[in-house]
Design a protein around this motif. Sequence first.
Motif, mmCIF file in Angstrom:
data_model
loop_
_atom_site.group_PDB
_atom_site.id
_atom_site.type_symbol
_atom_site.label_atom_id
_atom_site.label_comp_id
_atom_site.label_asym_id
_atom_site.label_seq_id
_atom_site.Cartn_x
_atom_site.Cartn_y
_atom_site.Cartn_z
ATOM 1 N N PHE A 1 -1.224 14.913 -10.226
ATOM 2 C CA PHE A 1 -1.603 13.527 -9.947
ATOM 3 C C PHE A 1 -2.534 12.983 -11.023
ATOM 4 O O PHE A 1 -3.533 13.599 -11.377
ATOM 5 C CB PHE A 1 -2.289 13.445 -8.586
ATOM 6 C CG PHE A 1 -2.736 12.060 -8.208
ATOM 7 C CD1 PHE A 1 -1.823 11.032 -8.062
ATOM 8 C CD2 PHE A 1 -4.086 11.783 -7.998
ATOM 9 C CE1 PHE A 1 -2.229 9.758 -7.705
ATOM 10 C CE2 PHE A 1 -4.506 10.513 -7.645
ATOM 11 C CZ PHE A 1 -3.570 9.492 -7.504
ATOM 12 N N VAL A 2 -2.188 11.803 -11.550
ATOM 13 C CA VAL A 2 -3.000 11.132 -12.569
ATOM 14 C C VAL A 2 -3.875 10.059 -11.938
ATOM 15 O O VAL A 2 -5.078 9.994 -12.163
ATOM 16 C CB VAL A 2 -2.100 10.509 -13.659
ATOM 17 C CG1 VAL A 2 -2.930 9.649 -14.610
ATOM 18 C CG2 VAL A 2 -1.383 11.599 -14.432
ATOM 19 N N GLY A 3 -3.279 9.186 -11.143
ATOM 20 C CA GLY A 3 -4.068 8.121 -10.518
ATOM 21 C C GLY A 3 -3.206 6.955 -10.095
ATOM 22 O O GLY A 3 -1.967 6.999 -10.136
ATOM 23 N N ASP A 4 -3.887 5.875 -9.694
ATOM 24 C CA ASP A 4 -3.203 4.657 -9.275
ATOM 25 C C ASP A 4 -2.973 3.766 -10.485
ATOM 26 O O ASP A 4 -3.094 4.197 -11.642
ATOM 27 C CB ASP A 4 -4.013 3.936 -8.200
ATOM 28 C CG ASP A 4 -5.435 3.602 -8.669
ATOM 29 O OD1 ASP A 4 -5.727 3.739 -9.881
ATOM 30 O OD2 ASP A 4 -6.258 3.193 -7.830
ATOM 31 N N SER A 5 -2.669 2.496 -10.236
ATOM 32 C CA SER A 5 -2.380 1.560 -11.326
ATOM 33 C C SER A 5 -3.585 1.382 -12.240
ATOM 34 O O SER A 5 -3.466 1.434 -13.474
ATOM 35 C CB SER A 5 -1.963 0.203 -10.745
ATOM 36 O OG SER A 5 -1.740 -0.742 -11.760
ATOM 37 N N THR B 1 -2.088 4.165 -1.223
ATOM 38 C CA THR B 1 -1.533 3.002 -1.910
ATOM 39 C C THR B 1 -0.534 3.446 -2.976
ATOM 40 O O THR B 1 -0.460 4.621 -3.327
ATOM 41 C CB THR B 1 -2.649 2.182 -2.579
ATOM 42 O OG1 THR B 1 -3.345 3.022 -3.507
ATOM 43 C CG2 THR B 1 -3.636 1.669 -1.552
ATOM 44 N N VAL B 2 0.230 2.482 -3.442
ATOM 45 C CA VAL B 2 1.136 2.714 -4.570
ATOM 46 C C VAL B 2 0.822 1.667 -5.635
ATOM 47 O O VAL B 2 0.275 0.605 -5.315
ATOM 48 C CB VAL B 2 2.615 2.606 -4.132
ATOM 49 C CG1 VAL B 2 3.000 3.786 -3.286
ATOM 50 C CG2 VAL B 2 2.899 1.297 -3.395
ATOM 51 N N ILE C 1 6.584 8.158 -11.111
ATOM 52 C CA ILE C 1 5.790 7.077 -10.526
ATOM 53 C C ILE C 1 6.361 6.737 -9.161
ATOM 54 O O ILE C 1 7.557 6.461 -9.023
ATOM 55 C CB ILE C 1 5.744 5.837 -11.453
ATOM 56 C CG1 ILE C 1 4.971 4.696 -10.776
ATOM 57 C CG2 ILE C 1 7.126 5.398 -11.882
ATOM 58 C CD1 ILE C 1 4.678 3.537 -11.709
ATOM 59 N N VAL C 2 5.517 6.808 -8.145
ATOM 60 C CA VAL C 2 5.920 6.495 -6.776
ATOM 61 C C VAL C 2 5.605 5.020 -6.522
ATOM 62 O O VAL C 2 4.468 4.574 -6.719
ATOM 63 C CB VAL C 2 5.184 7.378 -5.762
ATOM 64 C CG1 VAL C 2 5.628 7.051 -4.342
ATOM 65 C CG2 VAL C 2 5.437 8.859 -6.063
ATOM 66 N N THR C 3 6.615 4.265 -6.098
ATOM 67 C CA THR C 3 6.479 2.820 -5.944
ATOM 68 C C THR C 3 7.009 2.372 -4.584
ATOM 69 O O THR C 3 7.500 3.178 -3.791
ATOM 70 C CB THR C 3 7.274 2.089 -7.040
ATOM 71 O OG1 THR C 3 8.679 2.341 -6.844
ATOM 72 C CG2 THR C 3 6.874 2.556 -8.432
ATOM 73 N N THR C 4 6.930 1.078 -4.345
ATOM 74 C CA THR C 4 7.603 0.456 -3.211
ATOM 75 C C THR C 4 8.040 -0.930 -3.637
ATOM 76 O O THR C 4 7.630 -1.431 -4.697
ATOM 77 C CB THR C 4 6.689 0.371 -1.974
ATOM 78 O OG1 THR C 4 7.469 0.028 -0.823
ATOM 79 C CG2 THR C 4 5.588 -0.662 -2.158
ATOM 80 N N GLU C 5 8.870 -1.562 -2.824
ATOM 81 C CA GLU C 5 9.384 -2.884 -3.171
ATOM 82 C C GLU C 5 8.324 -3.955 -2.926
ATOM 83 O O GLU C 5 7.486 -3.843 -2.046
ATOM 84 C CB GLU C 5 10.639 -3.184 -2.344
ATOM 85 C CG GLU C 5 11.803 -2.285 -2.721
ATOM 86 C CD GLU C 5 12.851 -2.177 -1.638
ATOM 87 O OE1 GLU C 5 12.549 -2.548 -0.497
ATOM 88 O OE2 GLU C 5 13.969 -1.713 -1.930
ATOM 89 N N GLY C 6 8.370 -5.004 -3.744
ATOM 90 C CA GLY C 6 7.456 -6.119 -3.576
ATOM 91 C C GLY C 6 6.029 -5.816 -3.985
ATOM 92 O O GLY C 6 5.101 -6.465 -3.499
#
Length: 593
Positions: A181-185, A171-172, A125-130
């Motif tokens: 790749f599966v998808g976003d949230s 987006t993340v 899972i690719v994420t970012t802070e906040g």
Amino acid sequence: QMELGSGRPLLPLMPLERAYKLRPLLRALAGAFVVVASLILCAKSGFTFTVSGDNASGSLLRMSATPARHSARTYVSAAKCLPSEILSSRNMPNSFQRIRLNRNSVRGGVTAALASLEGAPHVQIVTTEGCKFCKKTKEALSQRGISYEELSVAGQPSLLGELSTVSGIKTVPQVFVDGAFVGDSEVTLGLLEVDENNQAFFSAGDTSKVLSSETVSKLVAAMSSESEDDALAPPQALQRLCDELRAALGSQATAISREEVLQALSTASGDASTSPEELLQQLLDANLLGESLDESSKLVFTQNPPPPGKKGIPLNTRFKWRGEVASPNQISEALQRGMSRLMDAHGKEGGKTVDYKALGSDPSFGDLVRLSHQLALCDPSTLSREDRMAFFINIYNALIVHAMAVLGPPPNFAARMLFYGQVKYVIAGQEYSCNDIENGVLRGNRPSPASVAQVVPFVKPKGPFQDGDLRLSQVISPPDARIHFALNCGAKSCPAIRVYTGDSLEMGLQSATEAFCVDESNVDVDLDNNALRLSKIFQWYRTDFGSDEELAELLREAVTGDRAQRLCQFLDAQKPQGLKLSFNDYDWDLNEA
């Protein structure tokens, strides 16, 4: 100081340089902890473990597990009991070392063992802070007993562009199963609800959109590399001395006399050949102690200065910074990056709310308070348009968090409206409130939608900066309407916080726009009722978004997935008459836990 995901300190560690000397031992102990804990938790599950070190990759350990009689899911559920996270050294006070031992991001630990199980797909899972959507998705995966590897783009926003060529979104979070790749949230959460054994999720990967090992290596390298923010930290030996001094004077000490400091330094540990007067001068030169701007005869601890005595006083005027300062963008990025990490650490309800009281008590917050005082001496007017935009977006978001932690959230709507004009930083010798930064600098010196002149007849609304105002040199012209998706005012309906850089500003703003429009409370297409419902932000700042055609083009580029087709169908039908819009109520409740 070692911490688990709860944020409560468990046991103190030694000073940083001593920890480095014993690093091999500490790594071995950490690896042994994972092995022993895994064996204890899974002993009854009938697993055979193979454990080996991997010095080449820097992994703590490498584990493989072979199930004798139970399913992989049994093992995953047991592994959930392991501590989720020990925060990284980038979040530590300067005199301590924090070690990251995260089953979701450390390659070769328990995650590698889970991924190596027969029939257990490797989830990334690719994420970012906040990012509240990232938190929500990670919590959902954990609740379903799915182990995952977390890869963050927070340190390298340019990598988001590389990822978008694979996934098609900017987006993340972005979720991958066995590299596909599966998808976003939204897609991930929907798949997790299909069946109890998660097969719909595990089989949803698009094999035409595969994450390359090269991109993964870049993400891992970005996460594990030393933070550039460390260069802004004071010398470790002086930080330890300052900690001892503060302990000797009492943690509640705020404004103190030189005599009190010299008396305490005379008994402090350290080089006996250095006099208390010399030690005091070293602390002042390192900006660990500063001369109070409220009481000239007093000194303050710069990482815990007394709050302003009344409203409207800038938060970074508790002491005067000595010596050289870092570059404007280095300061703004370090401030925003630090505030984002603190918000992640003290976030509640999947990142929807923040415990600002706990955040303000975090030792790392004191480092950011100290850093904010460099802003008074730095001048961003010489920066390029992109760098200056990134600087002020970061400063606005950091200022909101700083104010919430020090002053507390405003108690009601009226106080909230005053809050954004009273909360300030001094930058290049000039005061900037949140309103000044948003409306004066980033919106091209346009009047605030909330100004009294907007509703009073025969009064022409004006921007915050008038003729002769030195702050006019900072104004961004022409402005970019997408800044409204990058600014966070502390309300629940605000966009997610990110760290912006001049080099990746375009990617960052477009990513923020798409992330904002993903939420149906911000952009919702209802073809049955021939309605397009938008966030109030589009109404308040309607002039910033230009003509109907320009707004329509922005929405076409930002909305993805199934809604994109519905949006295009709606917009095409509206062309002859112009856009027919309605606006959702804005949630002004604060994101305070």
